[in-house]
Design a protein around this motif. Structure first.
Motif, PDB file in Angstrom:
ATOM      1  N   GLY A   1      88.194 -25.802 -86.739  1.00 12.63           N
ATOM      2  CA  GLY A   1      87.975 -27.154 -87.236  1.00 12.63           C
ATOM      3  C   GLY A   1      87.440 -27.214 -88.655  1.00 12.63           C
ATOM      4  O   GLY A   1      87.578 -28.233 -89.337  1.00 12.63           O
ATOM      5  N   ARG A   2      86.862 -26.105 -89.130  1.00 14.41           N
ATOM      6  CA  ARG A   2      86.276 -26.108 -90.466  1.00 14.41           C
ATOM      7  C   ARG A   2      87.327 -25.944 -91.561  1.00 14.41           C
ATOM      8  O   ARG A   2      87.041 -26.148 -92.749  1.00 14.41           O
ATOM      9  CB  ARG A   2      85.239 -24.990 -90.587  1.00 14.41           C
ATOM     10  CG  ARG A   2      85.807 -23.610 -90.329  1.00 14.41           C
ATOM     11  CD  ARG A   2      84.702 -22.554 -90.232  1.00 14.41           C
ATOM     12  NE  ARG A   2      85.201 -21.263 -89.803  1.00 14.41           N
ATOM     13  CZ  ARG A   2      85.731 -20.363 -90.616  1.00 14.41           C
ATOM     14  NH1 ARG A   2      85.842 -20.622 -91.906  1.00 14.41           N
ATOM     15  NH2 ARG A   2      86.140 -19.205 -90.147  1.00 14.41           N
ATOM     16  N   PHE A   3      88.554 -25.576 -91.167  1.00 18.21           N
ATOM     17  CA  PHE A   3      89.608 -25.377 -92.151  1.00 18.21           C
ATOM     18  C   PHE A   3      90.218 -26.713 -92.573  1.00 18.21           C
ATOM     19  O   PHE A   3      90.109 -27.704 -91.844  1.00 18.21           O
ATOM     20  CB  PHE A   3      90.708 -24.464 -91.593  1.00 18.21           C
ATOM     21  CG  PHE A   3      90.290 -23.024 -91.488  1.00 18.21           C
ATOM     22  CD1 PHE A   3      90.401 -22.181 -92.583  1.00 18.21           C
ATOM     23  CD2 PHE A   3      89.778 -22.516 -90.301  1.00 18.21           C
ATOM     24  CE1 PHE A   3      90.015 -20.855 -92.495  1.00 18.21           C
ATOM     25  CE2 PHE A   3      89.389 -21.196 -90.204  1.00 18.21           C
ATOM     26  CZ  PHE A   3      89.507 -20.364 -91.308  1.00 18.21           C
ATOM     27  N   PRO A   4      90.849 -26.773 -93.770  1.00 19.00           N
ATOM     28  CA  PRO A   4      91.535 -28.015 -94.181  1.00 19.00           C
ATOM     29  C   PRO A   4      92.526 -28.450 -93.113  1.00 19.00           C
ATOM     30  O   PRO A   4      93.103 -27.613 -92.406  1.00 19.00           O
ATOM     31  CB  PRO A   4      92.251 -27.610 -95.478  1.00 19.00           C
ATOM     32  CG  PRO A   4      91.470 -26.445 -96.002  1.00 19.00           C
ATOM     33  CD  PRO A   4      90.959 -25.716 -94.785  1.00 19.00           C
ATOM     34  N   GLU A   5      92.733 -29.752 -92.994  1.00 20.65           N
ATOM     35  CA  GLU A   5      93.551 -30.302 -91.915  1.00 20.65           C
ATOM     36  C   GLU A   5      94.934 -29.675 -91.851  1.00 20.65           C
ATOM     37  O   GLU A   5      95.458 -29.419 -90.766  1.00 20.65           O
ATOM     38  CB  GLU A   5      93.667 -31.814 -92.092  1.00 20.65           C
ATOM     39  CG  GLU A   5      94.385 -32.509 -90.944  1.00 20.65           C
ATOM     40  CD  GLU A   5      94.344 -34.013 -91.073  1.00 20.65           C
ATOM     41  OE1 GLU A   5      95.025 -34.672 -90.269  1.00 20.65           O
ATOM     42  OE2 GLU A   5      93.647 -34.515 -91.981  1.00 20.65           O
ATOM     43  N   GLU A   6      95.545 -29.390 -93.016  1.00 20.92           N
ATOM     44  CA  GLU A   6      96.898 -28.860 -93.013  1.00 20.92           C
ATOM     45  C   GLU A   6      96.982 -27.434 -92.481  1.00 20.92           C
ATOM     46  O   GLU A   6      98.053 -26.953 -92.134  1.00 20.92           O
ATOM     47  CB  GLU A   6      97.493 -28.913 -94.422  1.00 20.92           C
ATOM     48  CG  GLU A   6      96.767 -28.097 -95.478  1.00 20.92           C
ATOM     49  CD  GLU A   6      95.638 -28.851 -96.149  1.00 20.92           C
ATOM     50  OE1 GLU A   6      95.128 -28.354 -97.174  1.00 20.92           O
ATOM     51  OE2 GLU A   6      95.252 -29.931 -95.651  1.00 20.92           O
ATOM     52  N   GLU A   7      95.825 -26.725 -92.409  1.00 18.98           N
ATOM     53  CA  GLU A   7      95.822 -25.347 -91.915  1.00 18.98           C
ATOM     54  C   GLU A   7      95.403 -25.241 -90.452  1.00 18.98           C
ATOM     55  O   GLU A   7      95.587 -24.192 -89.835  1.00 18.98           O
ATOM     56  CB  GLU A   7      94.855 -24.492 -92.748  1.00 18.98           C
ATOM     57  CG  GLU A   7      95.282 -24.230 -94.169  1.00 18.98           C
ATOM     58  CD  GLU A   7      94.323 -23.273 -94.856  1.00 18.98           C
ATOM     59  OE1 GLU A   7      93.862 -22.320 -94.201  1.00 18.98           O
ATOM     60  OE2 GLU A   7      94.015 -23.498 -96.031  1.00 18.98           O
ATOM     61  N   ARG A   8      94.845 -26.290 -89.907  1.00 18.74           N
ATOM     62  CA  ARG A   8      94.195 -26.171 -88.595  1.00 18.74           C
ATOM     63  C   ARG A   8      95.145 -25.760 -87.485  1.00 18.74           C
ATOM     64  O   ARG A   8      94.778 -25.004 -86.593  1.00 18.74           O
ATOM     65  CB  ARG A   8      93.508 -27.490 -88.245  1.00 18.74           C
ATOM     66  CG  ARG A   8      92.269 -27.755 -89.076  1.00 18.74           C
ATOM     67  CD  ARG A   8      91.672 -29.110 -88.786  1.00 18.74           C
ATOM     68  NE  ARG A   8      90.615 -29.433 -89.749  1.00 18.74           N
ATOM     69  CZ  ARG A   8      90.092 -30.614 -89.892  1.00 18.74           C
ATOM     70  NH1 ARG A   8      90.518 -31.622 -89.131  1.00 18.74           N
ATOM     71  NH2 ARG A   8      89.150 -30.825 -90.785  1.00 18.74           N
ATOM     72  N   LEU A   9      96.360 -26.278 -87.493  1.00 17.57           N
ATOM     73  CA  LEU A   9      97.273 -25.984 -86.394  1.00 17.57           C
ATOM     74  C   LEU A   9      97.624 -24.506 -86.341  1.00 17.57           C
ATOM     75  O   LEU A   9      97.712 -23.910 -85.265  1.00 17.57           O
ATOM     76  CB  LEU A   9      98.539 -26.836 -86.529  1.00 17.57           C
ATOM     77  CG  LEU A   9      98.299 -28.346 -86.440  1.00 17.57           C
ATOM     78  CD1 LEU A   9      99.604 -29.099 -86.617  1.00 17.57           C
ATOM     79  CD2 LEU A   9      97.640 -28.714 -85.128  1.00 17.57           C
ATOM     80  N   SER A  10      97.832 -23.885 -87.508  1.00 18.36           N
ATOM     81  CA  SER A  10      98.107 -22.454 -87.530  1.00 18.36           C
ATOM     82  C   SER A  10      96.867 -21.659 -87.149  1.00 18.36           C
ATOM     83  O   SER A  10      96.937 -20.678 -86.414  1.00 18.36           O
ATOM     84  CB  SER A  10      98.581 -22.027 -88.920  1.00 18.36           C
ATOM     85  OG  SER A  10      99.768 -22.685 -89.270  1.00 18.36           O
ATOM     86  N   ARG A  11      95.717 -22.096 -87.657  1.00 16.73           N
ATOM     87  CA  ARG A  11      94.476 -21.398 -87.372  1.00 16.73           C
ATOM     88  C   ARG A  11      94.065 -21.523 -85.908  1.00 16.73           C
ATOM     89  O   ARG A  11      93.292 -20.709 -85.394  1.00 16.73           O
ATOM     90  CB  ARG A  11      93.355 -21.958 -88.259  1.00 16.73           C
ATOM     91  CG  ARG A  11      93.586 -21.759 -89.748  1.00 16.73           C
ATOM     92  CD  ARG A  11      93.318 -20.342 -90.166  1.00 16.73           C
ATOM     93  NE  ARG A  11      93.708 -20.096 -91.540  1.00 16.73           N
ATOM     94  CZ  ARG A  11      93.597 -18.918 -92.137  1.00 16.73           C
ATOM     95  NH1 ARG A  11      93.109 -17.880 -91.462  1.00 16.73           N
ATOM     96  NH2 ARG A  11      93.983 -18.741 -93.372  1.00 16.73           N
ATOM     97  N   SER A  12      94.579 -22.524 -85.222  1.00 16.21           N
ATOM     98  CA  SER A  12      94.233 -22.688 -83.811  1.00 16.21           C
ATOM     99  C   SER A  12      94.694 -21.496 -82.989  1.00 16.21           C
ATOM    100  O   SER A  12      94.045 -21.110 -82.011  1.00 16.21           O
ATOM    101  CB  SER A  12      94.835 -23.984 -83.261  1.00 16.21           C
ATOM    102  OG  SER A  12      96.247 -23.920 -83.203  1.00 16.21           O
ATOM    103  N   TRP A  13      95.813 -20.884 -83.362  1.00 17.01           N
ATOM    104  CA  TRP A  13      96.287 -19.704 -82.640  1.00 17.01           C
ATOM    105  C   TRP A  13      95.377 -18.508 -82.892  1.00 17.01           C
ATOM    106  O   TRP A  13      95.146 -17.693 -81.997  1.00 17.01           O
ATOM    107  CB  TRP A  13      97.729 -19.386 -83.038  1.00 17.01           C
ATOM    108  CG  TRP A  13      98.716 -20.260 -82.335  1.00 17.01           C
ATOM    109  CD1 TRP A  13      99.127 -21.500 -82.714  1.00 17.01           C
ATOM    110  CD2 TRP A  13      99.388 -19.972 -81.107  1.00 17.01           C
ATOM    111  NE1 TRP A  13     100.030 -22.002 -81.795  1.00 17.01           N
ATOM    112  CE2 TRP A  13     100.203 -21.080 -80.811  1.00 17.01           C
ATOM    113  CE3 TRP A  13      99.399 -18.885 -80.246  1.00 17.01           C
ATOM    114  CZ2 TRP A  13     101.008 -21.137 -79.671  1.00 17.01           C
ATOM    115  CZ3 TRP A  13     100.202 -18.935 -79.117  1.00 17.01           C
ATOM    116  CH2 TRP A  13     100.991 -20.053 -78.844  1.00 17.01           C
ATOM    117  N   LEU A  14      94.860 -18.400 -84.111  1.00 18.84           N
ATOM    118  CA  LEU A  14      93.899 -17.335 -84.394  1.00 18.84           C
ATOM    119  C   LEU A  14      92.637 -17.529 -83.565  1.00 18.84           C
ATOM    120  O   LEU A  14      92.067 -16.570 -83.032  1.00 18.84           O
ATOM    121  CB  LEU A  14      93.561 -17.324 -85.883  1.00 18.84           C
ATOM    122  CG  LEU A  14      94.670 -16.817 -86.810  1.00 18.84           C
ATOM    123  CD1 LEU A  14      94.414 -17.251 -88.248  1.00 18.84           C
ATOM    124  CD2 LEU A  14      94.782 -15.296 -86.721  1.00 18.84           C
ATOM    125  N   ALA A  15      92.193 -18.779 -83.443  1.00 23.37           N
ATOM    126  CA  ALA A  15      91.024 -19.070 -82.617  1.00 23.37           C
ATOM    127  C   ALA A  15      91.284 -18.724 -81.156  1.00 23.37           C
ATOM    128  O   ALA A  15      90.425 -18.145 -80.469  1.00 23.37           O
ATOM    129  CB  ALA A  15      90.655 -20.552 -82.751  1.00 23.37           C
TER     130      ALA A  15
END
Length: 265
Positions: A87-101
């Motif tokens: 959630g701390r990442f910019p909105e445009e990156e969150r969906l990709s980062r969700s898989w890392l989480a």
């Protein structure tokens, strides 16, 4: 004429929502599979392959919204820790980062590294579709790390050949061509992966790290890229046999013991 968007049901929170893509994932005409075993629909649109649940933020290729998500995975996605990690990442990156989480939290819970590697690979497909190539590379690195761990520890669920093959493909995608050649050497003449391994060998020798489903819709690649000329008709038969690659095939149990896995092959 009916111009309404397809409605998808989230397999995590069961929320129904409209998705503005060309297809709802169930009725895609099949072109084949990429060398990393990604399902390829014919005439796919690069940006409309990914759907996002607006309620829980589960993101996946549209066809995966019609597959069951194991309870352990769904429980992790619904947790507060999951949102906090990306959630701390910019909105445009969150969906990709969700898989890392997701794979980070599942690793803490002791999920089989073979399954974590596959989930990381699937997350890399989402990241690339969304244009987040940095997150894609991070997920490819995680996939490589987890699958290498699974191979070393004998946690391959009875199919070490699949793990070796994927490590060869992941090495190619990451530009580690020498390691890719080594993995294919370890794979040997495994009949199940012989044909895709031959294609990988050609691309590794050419030091080509391009994913087979990138740049053009699959049915246009032969026209636009001489490198792929004549390869796609047989490529449509990949992966050979059952690959056990989708989330509904992940076991909901935690990591197996090494003894249990080593007795399978």
């Amino acid at each position: 004429m009916n111009t309404s968007s397809p409605v998808l049901a989230c397999p995590v929170c069961y929320n129904h929502f409209s998705h503005p893509g060309k297809a709802d994932g169930r009725n895609c005409e099949v072109f084949g599979y990429g060398l990393d075993f990604r399902f390829i629909p014919r005439d796919c649109n690069r940006s409309s392959d990914v759907a996002v649940c607006p309620n829980c933020l589960y993101s996946a290729l549209t066809e995966d919204f019609h597959r069951r998500v194991p309870g352990q995975v769904a429980e992790t996605i619904r947790s507060d820790k999951y949102i906090k990690l990306f959630g701390r990442f910019p909105e445009e990156e969150r969906l990709s980062r969700s898989w890392l989480a997701l794979v980070t939290l599942l690793n803490v819970r002791g999920v089989n590294p073979r399954d974590l590697g596959i989930m990381s690979l699937k997350g890399s497909w989402v990241a690339r579709e969304l244009g987040h190539l940095e997150a894609e590379q991070e997920l490819l690195c995680k996939a490589d790390r987890y699958l290498d761990d699974a191979l070393r520890r004998g946690l391959t669920k009875g199919d070490p050949g699949m793990v070796m093959y994927l490590l060869g493909e992941l090495s190619r995608r990451r530009g580690a061509f020498l390691r890719g050649r080594e993995m294919l050497t370890f794979l040997g003449n495994n009949p199940r992966y012989r044909y895709p391994a031959l294609l990988l060998t050609v691309l590794i020798e050419e030091e080509d790290s391009t994913p087979y489903w990138s740049h053009h819709a699959p049915d246009q690649m032969e026209k636009h890229s001489p490198r792929f000329k004549g390869l796609f008709p047989p490529l449509r038969s990949i992966p050979p046999g059952k690959t056990e690659f989708y989330p509904d095939e992940l076991e909901e149990t935690t990591v197996h013991s090494e003894e249990d896995d080593n007795t399978r092959y």
